[in-house]
Enzyme design. Structure first.
Site, mmCIF file in Angstrom:
data_model
loop_
_atom_site.group_PDB
_atom_site.id
_atom_site.type_symbol
_atom_site.label_atom_id
_atom_site.label_comp_id
_atom_site.label_asym_id
_atom_site.label_seq_id
_atom_site.Cartn_x
_atom_site.Cartn_y
_atom_site.Cartn_z
ATOM 1 N N GLU A 180 7.709 1.071 4.964
ATOM 2 C CA GLU A 180 7.189 0.011 5.827
ATOM 3 C C GLU A 180 7.420 -1.307 5.105
ATOM 4 O O GLU A 180 7.287 -1.376 3.883
ATOM 5 C CB GLU A 180 5.685 0.245 6.032
ATOM 6 C CG GLU A 180 4.994 -0.802 6.893
ATOM 7 C CD GLU A 180 3.482 -0.532 7.052
ATOM 8 O OE1 GLU A 180 2.917 0.250 6.262
ATOM 9 O OE2 GLU A 180 2.896 -1.122 7.970
ATOM 10 N N HIS A 193 0.830 -1.196 0.000
ATOM 11 C CA HIS A 193 0.000 0.000 0.000
ATOM 12 C C HIS A 193 0.864 1.245 0.000
ATOM 13 O O HIS A 193 2.054 1.193 0.329
ATOM 14 C CB HIS A 193 -0.974 0.039 1.189
ATOM 15 C CG HIS A 193 -0.330 0.000 2.533
ATOM 16 N ND1 HIS A 193 -0.072 -1.161 3.215
ATOM 17 C CD2 HIS A 193 0.118 1.004 3.333
ATOM 18 C CE1 HIS A 193 0.495 -0.881 4.377
ATOM 19 N NE2 HIS A 193 0.633 0.422 4.471
ATOM 20 N N HIS A 239 3.946 7.133 3.700
ATOM 21 C CA HIS A 239 4.879 6.010 3.548
ATOM 22 C C HIS A 239 4.454 5.063 2.435
ATOM 23 O O HIS A 239 3.316 5.124 1.965
ATOM 24 C CB HIS A 239 5.057 5.242 4.863
ATOM 25 C CG HIS A 239 3.855 4.514 5.372
ATOM 26 N ND1 HIS A 239 2.962 5.066 6.260
ATOM 27 C CD2 HIS A 239 3.388 3.260 5.133
ATOM 28 C CE1 HIS A 239 2.015 4.195 6.544
ATOM 29 N NE2 HIS A 239 2.234 3.086 5.862
HETATM 30 CO CO CO Z 1 1.208 1.284 6.236
#
Ligand code: CO
Length: 134
Positions: free
Chosen positions: A130, A7, A79
């Site tokens: 991440e 994502h 992020h």
């Molecule tokens: Co995330």
């Protein structure tokens, strides 16, 4: 080391307003809000053909997202999350290459029910990355 983009996360000051804006302007479906106490955020998901967008709103002023929004009051890209096959092997490689892990080096369970870690943005092109166990 990295697999697919799981994502891309966008921090927003108001989840309801941001959800309305994305729904109206981009004609997307928005998931129900999910409150993640441990991460200090409430999130919604938008499915795209090949990935997901997350909209993140801070739970309170102690949220890690609150400081970001203080610098970016309109919100902004926060992020990118990559799937990895082995989060512990990925962590160990990152640390061996001089990248710091944000917070505890032990993975926390993220929004998708899987272990996640964040890499310090100063240690990788100024962008918060991440990694999530596949
Ligand atoms: Co995330």
């Amino acid at each position: 080391m990295v697999g697919t983009i799981n994502h891309i996360a966008i921090a927003v000051p108001c989840l309801r307003a941001a959800s309305d804006e994305w729904r109206q302007k981009l004609d997307v479906e928005i998931s129900a809000p999910q409150r993640l106490e441990e991460h200090g955020v409430t999130v919604v998901f938008i499915d795209t053909v090949n990935s997901k967008i997350e909209l993140l709103e801070p739970i309170d002023d102690a949220s890690p997202i609150a400081a970001f929004l203080a610098k970016n009051p309109q919100g902004g890209m926060h992020h990118i999350c990559f799937d990895v096959d082995d989060i512990y092997a990925s962590r160990d490689r990152l640390v061996a290459e001089g990248a710091r892990i944000l917070g505890s080096p032990e993975p926390k369970i993220g929004a998708h029910g899987k272990p996640v870690l964040f890499i310090h943005p100063k240690d990788i092109t100024g962008t918060l990355i991440e990694i999530q166990q596949r």
